[in-house]
Design an enzyme around this catalytic site. Structure first.
Site, short mmCIF file in Angstrom:
data_model
loop_
_atom_site.label_atom_id
_atom_site.label_comp_id
_atom_site.label_asym_id
_atom_site.label_seq_id
_atom_site.Cartn_x
_atom_site.Cartn_y
_atom_site.Cartn_z
N SER A 18 -2.83 -36.48 -26.95
CA SER A 18 -4.33 -36.55 -27.74
C SER A 18 -3.74 -35.39 -29.02
CB SER A 18 -5.49 -35.73 -27.29
OG SER A 18 -5.49 -34.13 -26.86
N LYS B 37 -6.64 -28.98 -27.81
CA LYS B 37 -7.73 -29.36 -29.17
C LYS B 37 -7.56 -27.94 -29.86
CE LYS B 37 -9.40 -33.68 -27.53
NZ LYS B 37 -8.89 -33.28 -26.28
#
Lengths: 210, 210
Positions: free
Chosen positions: B133, B169
């Site tokens: 990610s 993230k």
DNA sequence: ATGTATATTGAAAATGTGTTCAGTGTCAAG
DNA sequence: CTTGACACTGAACACATTTTCAATATACAT
């Protein structure tokens, strides 16, 4: 080491998480609240179990006095891997014949040999990557690559001296063909066999400060 | 940073020594005993001074709940930069409410503080990245990120606990908006403000073995 | 079936612990 | 001389925290 039940595992997890986040251990009541127990004794039972199984140890009667002794980690802070000191050369001066020119270092870094993936006796050094030619391999401008001298194998990323400048390329060698270097960036061409191909070393690790 | 008096310096030293030796902070009475004070209040005064001068912070009313905000030095500069030992908390078990793996550390790495970009006294830890990610930020599956607990700023890459799983993230916070997390991969959606957003720490460096 | 470990509740006892109020004495600066 | 920061004593208070005693219930191996 004996196995933990699910609950005990959760308790231990919470204790460690709390410690990592708060820098001090949780109290029994905090554990109780977190799991919604109606009795502190529920926690007590689990702590006793954890202590009996050797995962933690405590100081009786003292608040927040945990020690996590899970013998998997933590215990040997001493017997850790060897740390080596690696000089960081910015852009290498042309003619880096056989290694270490302490004066040319723009910095140093220290890391344990296991993480860096190098051997102690080889003279590893580091380079600050310039340019985007290896972006396809996840190596960006400004990254630090740890390089170990040696003979590259097919597919290794190498630090090569071309035109008096050190660049990072992937070393490609098919049987019965002369080796060539390949940039991991579609914008860059493949480099065909260079006459003066000096391989400085094989990239072993990348370190990037965020 | 304001200067400390001799006594305050001693107190701070003892607090840190106790923590290194015992793994938990001393109580006020333990400090009192160590210095031979006849009143806990002698300690209280110094703690207040240390807190006022910004060296420590405490949680009111809670036992042994210290945080050392600023390290007064004291640590001997062996060689060049200081090398710290960082535990690697491995792949976080999916679906685990508290997000901590059993044994604690699955490995350790050692690196100097300058390269890692962390402070000595904060308890940094490392995570092995799983998933793609953050590929857009040059962080790949299998990379090791060094994380330091703290409050993130807009744009920082953070280790966040969502749905019992730790993921990496980018932390986004615009003025007058709740923060949200963004994956650096076009295939992944943006994560809108999560109710249970637990930030474990800020990513400071990436290490990758090639 | 019987015992042992686990998981929990409930209440109460016994300290541990942080905090506050009220003082004493020193020392350097204004 | 006075003021203010510093370094403490002493006693008391209010909770925080650990610990113990007494029970209930489930699961699992013997």
């Amino acid at each position: 080491m004996k196995d933990l039940t699910t609950r005990q595992h959760e308790i231990l997890g919470f204790i460690q998480l709390h410690f990592r986040q708060e820098n001090f251990w949780p109290s029994i009541r905090e554990i109780q609240t977190h799991f919604g127990f109606r009795s502190t004794n529920a926690v007590m039972g689990h702590l006793r179990a954890l202590e009996r199984k050797g995962y933690i140890s405590r100081v009786a009667g003292q608040a927040r006095a945990f020690r996590v002794t899970y013998d998997d980690g933590e215990t040997p802070p001493e017997g850790s891997a060897e740390v080596i000191d690696i000089p960081i050369y910015g852009h290498i001066a042309a003619g880096y014949p056989d290694g270490v020119e302490t004066g040319g270092a723009i910095g140093r870094l220290q890391i344990d040999v296991d993480t860096a993936g190098v051997r102690r006796n080889r003279r590893a050094f580091a380079l600050k990557v310039r340019g985007e030619s290896m972006i396809g391999a996840g190596i960006f401008d400004g990254d630090i690559v740890i390089v170990e001298p040696g003979l590259p194998k097919h597919g290794d990323i190498v630090a090569a001296l071309i035109d008096g400048e050190t660049t990072l390329k992937r070393f490609m060698q098919k049987p019965n063909h002369p080796p060539y270097l390949k940039a991991e960036n579609p914008d860059y061409p493949e480099l065909n066999p260079v006459s003066e191909l000096v391989i400085q070393g094989i990239a072993k690790a990348v370190v990037r400060s965020l």
